[in-house]
Design an enzyme around this catalytic site. Structure first.
Site, PDB file in Angstrom:
ATOM      1  N   GLU A 131      -2.721  22.239   9.179  1.00  0.00           N
ATOM      2  CA  GLU A 131      -3.518  21.156   8.604  1.00  0.00           C
ATOM      3  C   GLU A 131      -4.590  21.720   7.673  1.00  0.00           C
ATOM      4  OE1 GLU A 131      -2.895  18.073   8.814  1.00  0.00           O
ATOM      5  OE2 GLU A 131      -1.862  17.617  10.694  1.00  0.00           O
ATOM      6  N   ILE A 176       0.072   8.831   2.133  1.00  0.00           N
ATOM      7  CA  ILE A 176       0.826  10.020   2.526  1.00  0.00           C
ATOM      8  C   ILE A 176       0.570  10.284   4.009  1.00  0.00           C
ATOM      9  CG2 ILE A 176       1.151  12.489   2.133  1.00  0.00           C
ATOM     10  CD1 ILE A 176       0.143  12.052  -0.721  1.00  0.00           C
ATOM     11  N   HIS A 177       1.630  10.401   4.779  1.00  0.00           N
ATOM     12  CA  HIS A 177       1.537  10.693   6.207  1.00  0.00           C
ATOM     13  C   HIS A 177       2.423  11.881   6.532  1.00  0.00           C
ATOM     14  CE1 HIS A 177      -0.562   6.923   7.280  1.00  0.00           C
ATOM     15  NE2 HIS A 177       0.148   6.402   6.289  1.00  0.00           N
ATOM     16  N   ARG A 178       2.142  12.533   7.657  1.00  0.00           N
ATOM     17  CA  ARG A 178       3.028  13.619   8.050  1.00  0.00           C
ATOM     18  C   ARG A 178       4.255  13.044   8.748  1.00  0.00           C
ATOM     19  NH1 ARG A 178      -1.034  15.595  12.509  1.00  0.00           N
ATOM     20  NH2 ARG A 178       0.129  15.301  14.446  1.00  0.00           N
ATOM     21  N   GLU A 207      -2.760   1.419  -4.233  1.00  0.00           N
ATOM     22  CA  GLU A 207      -3.188   2.637  -4.924  1.00  0.00           C
ATOM     23  C   GLU A 207      -2.247   3.053  -6.043  1.00  0.00           C
ATOM     24  OE1 GLU A 207      -3.448   2.218  -1.697  1.00  0.00           O
ATOM     25  OE2 GLU A 207      -5.474   2.775  -1.093  1.00  0.00           O
ATOM     26  N   ASP A 263       0.843  -1.185   0.000  1.00  0.00           N
ATOM     27  CA  ASP A 263       0.000   0.000   0.000  1.00  0.00           C
ATOM     28  C   ASP A 263       0.883   1.242   0.000  1.00  0.00           C
ATOM     29  OD1 ASP A 263      -2.531   1.236  -0.046  1.00  0.00           O
ATOM     30  OD2 ASP A 263      -2.393   1.684   2.087  1.00  0.00           O
TER      31      ASP A 263
END
Length: 498
Positions: A290, A169-171, A234, A166
């Protein structure tokens, strides 16, 4: 609308934009990555929910970044729906439908032999001078941020039980010379579930973070369940968008794969049973700006990535974004539109004309549905469609329903419908105390005692459609339909691109 060049990497995307005036600007003026870079782009092209003054403008490529003489920083690549359409070869109004078609017709990624373009330069954590602070020109968006953030890193991992892959996108915040923190929204992202399972097994989770990639990958990575359930890679969406598979390469220091033509790749492992205080170095109490327009609180439940290597292209381009900008609207909103479109069109074929997740909702909190009532029995189905939208994307808070004669992409037209086709005592449908999103500060019992916990919301449908039996009373003024190109030739391109 088709692109003149085949886009399959960040560099080919930039080459395409250079052919279109007003889409990309270069600057050689020195800039500091700490707060100044984002502060500049706030005025040039951020848009979205960024505090005014801001505007929607070109992408900006900084060639002189303090402390990083061999690197450039790109910001705002996707901070315009028009630009996303250009990069994906699609009319902006049809992007949601194109993305859903790509989900239904995936082309899986393929593994290629290395070394790949992303491995032209190799820095190993065992090197004596290895330091993420000097290797990565990651910006700090505001003076309040916890630290330098990687905001557009394509995190790629493998489930320890099933072997499925998989990308999300993460911070990611730089915490030390070979350490990153990564924030997993509980229960919301597949890689988070992979890390939790690896922790149960007492294992590290090998991970790669690819930065500076084909825009199709960045858009495709933002799909979520139920449209792309656990087990759906994805990267297959990006393959379908381009008509050819994304190429992956084996990492050099961990058992994982990375995007072969990325500008940067960070290799490492997510460490089990360790949690990181996100602002441990700055002690500001905040994380980063954010998408709702507020700076989020620093978390004390971030996971730790122990970095084993950083590989790059020669003269790499760090790609970044501002959290509340129009770029987030594009990345989050267009996949959301695709998810909503697919669910409603399957349930009520031919009724939904289009869907738009607008800037004021950050691409997540609001959706505008352009719905046609074809027969008397369709009355009420528009509200059923709104309920389906809520189920397709749990973070939606408000759904606006409009008729086909209202342009769902024109907020003034939507507000016109709300003004002349809406009465709040009959056209507001409230669904109280439903799980929504924790980053909306109004989703809290402190704001409303009717909410049971933080992150809960009263979801609302605003039905701005005309009752089927009153259509004749609400006909818009009918003008002669002419082709203005005869009088104003410059209108041809504008009409073609819409």
């Amino acid at each position: 609308m088709t692109s003149e060049n085949q886009v399959d990497s960040l560099r080919s995307a930039l080459a395409l934009l250079r052919q279109h005036p007003g889409q990309l600007e270069d600057t050689n003026v020195p800039v500091r990555p700490h707060a100044e870079l984002a502060g500049v782009y706030r005025h040039i092209g951020a848009g979205g929910t960024v505090a005014r003054p801001t505007t929607e403008g070109p992408a900006l490529l900084f060639h002189s970044v303090e402390g990083h003489p061999d690197s450039s920083v790109l910001i705002g690549l996707l901070a315009s729906r028009e630009r996303v359409g250009l990069l994906l070869g699609c009319a902006p109004s049809k992007l949601g439908k194109k993305l859903f078609s790509s989900v239904d017709n995936p082309i899986p990624p393929v593994l290629v032999d290395g070394p790949a373009a992303c491995q032209e330069v190799v820095h190993r954590a065992s090197d004596p001078d290895f330091d993420l602070h000097t290797l990565l020109p990651a910006p700090t968006n505001t003076p309040d941020d916890a630290g330098p953030y990687i905001t557009l890193g394509m995190c790629y991992a493998t489930h320890p039980d099933t072997g499925v892959h998989d990308v999300t996108i993460h911070r990611l915040c730089i915490q030390g010379k070979d350490e990153l923190s990564i924030f997993f929204t509980p229960g919301a992202r597949h890689i988070g579930a992979m890390a939790e399972r690896a922790e149960e097994l007492g294992q590290t989770l090998p991970i790669s973070v690819s930065i500076g990639v084909d825009p199709a990958i960045e858009i495709g990575a933002c799909f979520e369940a139920p449209t792309t359930p656990l087990g759906y890679d994805e990267l297959s969406v990006a393959g379908a968008l381009r008509g050819k598979p994304v190429e992956l390469v084996s990492c050099l220091t961990v058992d994982q794969r990375a995007i072969a033509n990325a500008e940067y790749v960070i290799e490492g492992e997510v460490i089990p049973h360790v949690r990181v205080q996100e602002d441990q170095n700055s002690h500001t109490g905040y994380a980063m700006p954010e998408f709702p327009g507020y700076t989020g609180p620093a978390s004390d439940q971030c996971w730790k990535i122990k970095v084993t290597a950083v590989t790059t292209r020669r003269h790499p381009i760090m790609q970044t974004c501002i959290g509340p900008s129009e770029e987030h609207v594009s990345m989050a909103g267009i996949p959301t539109e695709a998810s909503i479109w697919g669910m409603i069109d399957k349930a009520m074929p031919g009724r939904l004309h289009n869907v738009y997740c607008p800037s004021f909702g950050g691409g997540k909190f609001a959706a505008i549905l352009q719905f046609e009532k074809k027969t008397a029995s369709d009355e009420g189905r528009q509200r059923q469609a709104a309920l389906l939208a809520f189920s397709a994307f749990s973070e939606l808070k408000h759904v606006f329903l409009v008729d086909p004669d209202v342009d769902c992409f024109d907020i003034s037209d939507v507000m016109w419908a709300m003004t002349t086709r809406f009465q709040s005592d009959v056209d507001v449908i409230s669904i109280p105390d439903v799980r929504c999103h924790p980053l909306d500060p109004s989703n809290d019992p402190q704001y409303s005692s009717h909410l049971s916990a933080h992150g809960m919301a009263c979801k609302t449908i605003f039905d701005c459609t005309v009752p089927f039996d009153q259509k004749d009373r609400f006909r818009r003024s009918r003008f002669m339909d002419v082709d203005p190109e005869h009088w104003v030739p410059s209108t041809r391109e504008e009409r073609t691109e819409s």
